[in-house]
Scaffold this active site. Structure first.
Site, PDB file in Angstrom:
ATOM      1  N   HIS A 160      -4.905  -1.282  -9.481  1.00  0.00           N
ATOM      2  CA  HIS A 160      -5.097  -0.352 -10.407  1.00  0.00           C
ATOM      3  C   HIS A 160      -6.205   0.816  -9.618  1.00  0.00           C
ATOM      4  O   HIS A 160      -5.322   2.126 -10.380  1.00  0.00           O
ATOM      5  CB  HIS A 160      -5.990  -1.426 -11.137  1.00  0.00           C
ATOM      6  CG  HIS A 160      -5.695  -2.170 -12.563  1.00  0.00           C
ATOM      7  ND1 HIS A 160      -4.154  -1.938 -13.072  1.00  0.00           N
ATOM      8  CD2 HIS A 160      -5.937  -3.472 -12.512  1.00  0.00           C
ATOM      9  CE1 HIS A 160      -3.994  -2.653 -13.532  1.00  0.00           C
ATOM     10  NE2 HIS A 160      -5.175  -4.165 -13.588  1.00  0.00           N
ATOM     11  N   HIS A 165      -5.445  -6.676  -6.409  1.00  0.00           N
ATOM     12  CA  HIS A 165      -4.517  -6.931  -7.659  1.00  0.00           C
ATOM     13  C   HIS A 165      -5.865  -5.577  -8.862  1.00  0.00           C
ATOM     14  O   HIS A 165      -4.730  -4.721  -8.854  1.00  0.00           O
ATOM     15  CB  HIS A 165      -5.282  -8.188  -9.781  1.00  0.00           C
ATOM     16  CG  HIS A 165      -4.827  -7.893 -10.344  1.00  0.00           C
ATOM     17  ND1 HIS A 165      -2.731  -7.372 -11.268  1.00  0.00           N
ATOM     18  CD2 HIS A 165      -4.785  -7.283 -11.945  1.00  0.00           C
ATOM     19  CE1 HIS A 165      -3.198  -6.661 -12.185  1.00  0.00           C
ATOM     20  NE2 HIS A 165      -4.150  -6.705 -12.798  1.00  0.00           N
ATOM     21  N   GLU A 166      -6.525  -6.187  -8.349  1.00  0.00           N
ATOM     22  CA  GLU A 166      -7.965  -5.141  -9.057  1.00  0.00           C
ATOM     23  C   GLU A 166      -7.339  -3.504  -8.576  1.00  0.00           C
ATOM     24  O   GLU A 166      -8.185  -2.420  -8.822  1.00  0.00           O
ATOM     25  CB  GLU A 166      -9.040  -5.122  -9.639  1.00  0.00           C
ATOM     26  CG  GLU A 166      -9.560  -6.536 -10.256  1.00  0.00           C
ATOM     27  CD  GLU A 166      -8.927  -6.360 -11.553  1.00  0.00           C
ATOM     28  OE1 GLU A 166      -8.874  -4.819 -12.174  1.00  0.00           O
ATOM     29  OE2 GLU A 166      -8.352  -7.835 -11.928  1.00  0.00           O
ATOM     30  N   HIS A 198      -4.358   4.731  -9.912  1.00  0.00           N
ATOM     31  CA  HIS A 198      -5.433   6.221 -10.593  1.00  0.00           C
ATOM     32  C   HIS A 198      -4.883   6.948  -9.364  1.00  0.00           C
ATOM     33  O   HIS A 198      -5.167   8.406  -9.893  1.00  0.00           O
ATOM     34  CB  HIS A 198      -6.757   5.450 -10.625  1.00  0.00           C
ATOM     35  CG  HIS A 198      -7.701   6.023 -10.825  1.00  0.00           C
ATOM     36  ND1 HIS A 198      -8.706   6.441 -10.905  1.00  0.00           N
ATOM     37  CD2 HIS A 198      -7.463   7.529 -12.015  1.00  0.00           C
ATOM     38  CE1 HIS A 198      -9.214   7.313 -11.857  1.00  0.00           C
ATOM     39  NE2 HIS A 198      -8.076   8.029 -12.502  1.00  0.00           N
TER      40      HIS A 198
END
Length: 222
Positions: free
Chosen positions: A98, A94-95, A102
């Site tokens: 991100h 999940h991280e 980006h």
């Protein structure tokens, strides 16, 4: 209105407990792939050409996992960084989701980043301005407080699609790269969906609080 806010707070507490219970439940279930959160994060990053994104062990304790776009760093808490459970893989992916957002210039993430300065100011200053405005019966001050608080609420609203999109990317990457089986996908979804509920609950609370302040302001003007 106060009753609705109370219900929303109850939902937030339930969502938080749901996150912890799902995290601990699936932290005891080892993934068949036998890889750690660190390894999963690194391999997904490399698969997407994000060789310049680093991974660090977070020093903030459990459930402090996050992606820092300023330094292009994925920070994973200890159990996620070195763990090989369903929870570890879900949160690590999940991280990284991100980080992929980006890199690809995901519009909602860019919008949220642009909102951050105003939202940060709003979350810090709005409560003080609102309290002072109400106590001093100074409507202009209440109006400014509502404006700042609105920026903070909008930031939370925009956060919802950002978080859901990161979870979608995480599940797709885990399945496509063979880190989880079809049977393990349900556990991944349960962990990520529970985490998303906390954002939904906090957004609902903020929106109801904003509505309450607007009603107070409108009542005073009348």
């Amino acid at each position: 209105m106060d009753f609705l806010i109370f219900i929303a707070f109850g939902l937030a507490m339930w969502a938080q407990s749901k996150v912890k219970s799902n995290f601990h439940k699936y932290a005891r279930v080892q993934a068949n792939a036998q890889v750690t959160g660190l390894q999963v994060a690194r391999r997904i990053l490399d698969q997407n050409g994000l060789y310049d994104v680093t991974i660090e062990r977070s020093k903030r304790g459990d459930l402090s996992d996050h992606y820092d776009p300023r330094s292009k760093t994925v920070r994973l808490s200890g159990p996620i960084y070195s763990g090989s459970s369903i929870s570890s893989l879900a949160i690590a992916a999940h991280e990284v989701g991100h980080a992929i957002q980006h890199a690809k210039g995901y519009s909602m993430l860019k919008f949220r980043s642009a909102l951050f300065p105003a939202a940060n100011l709003g979350s810090r200053m709005a409560p003080l301005l609102l309290i002072l405005g109400i106590m001093a019966e100074f409507n202009q001050l209440i109006g400014v407080g509502i404006g700042l608080f609105s920026a903070a609420v909008l930031f939370q609203v925009v956060t919802l699609p950002v978080e859901y999109d990161a979870s979608r990317r995480a599940k797709n990457q885990l399945m496509e790269m063979g880190f989880v089986t079809a049977n393990e996908k349900k556990g991944i979804s349960n962990v990520l969906n529970a985490a998303a509920l906390t954002y939904v609950a906090s957004t609902l609370i903020a929106a109801l609080q904003l509505l309450k302040f607007v009603m107070i302001f409108a009542g005073r003007r009348d």
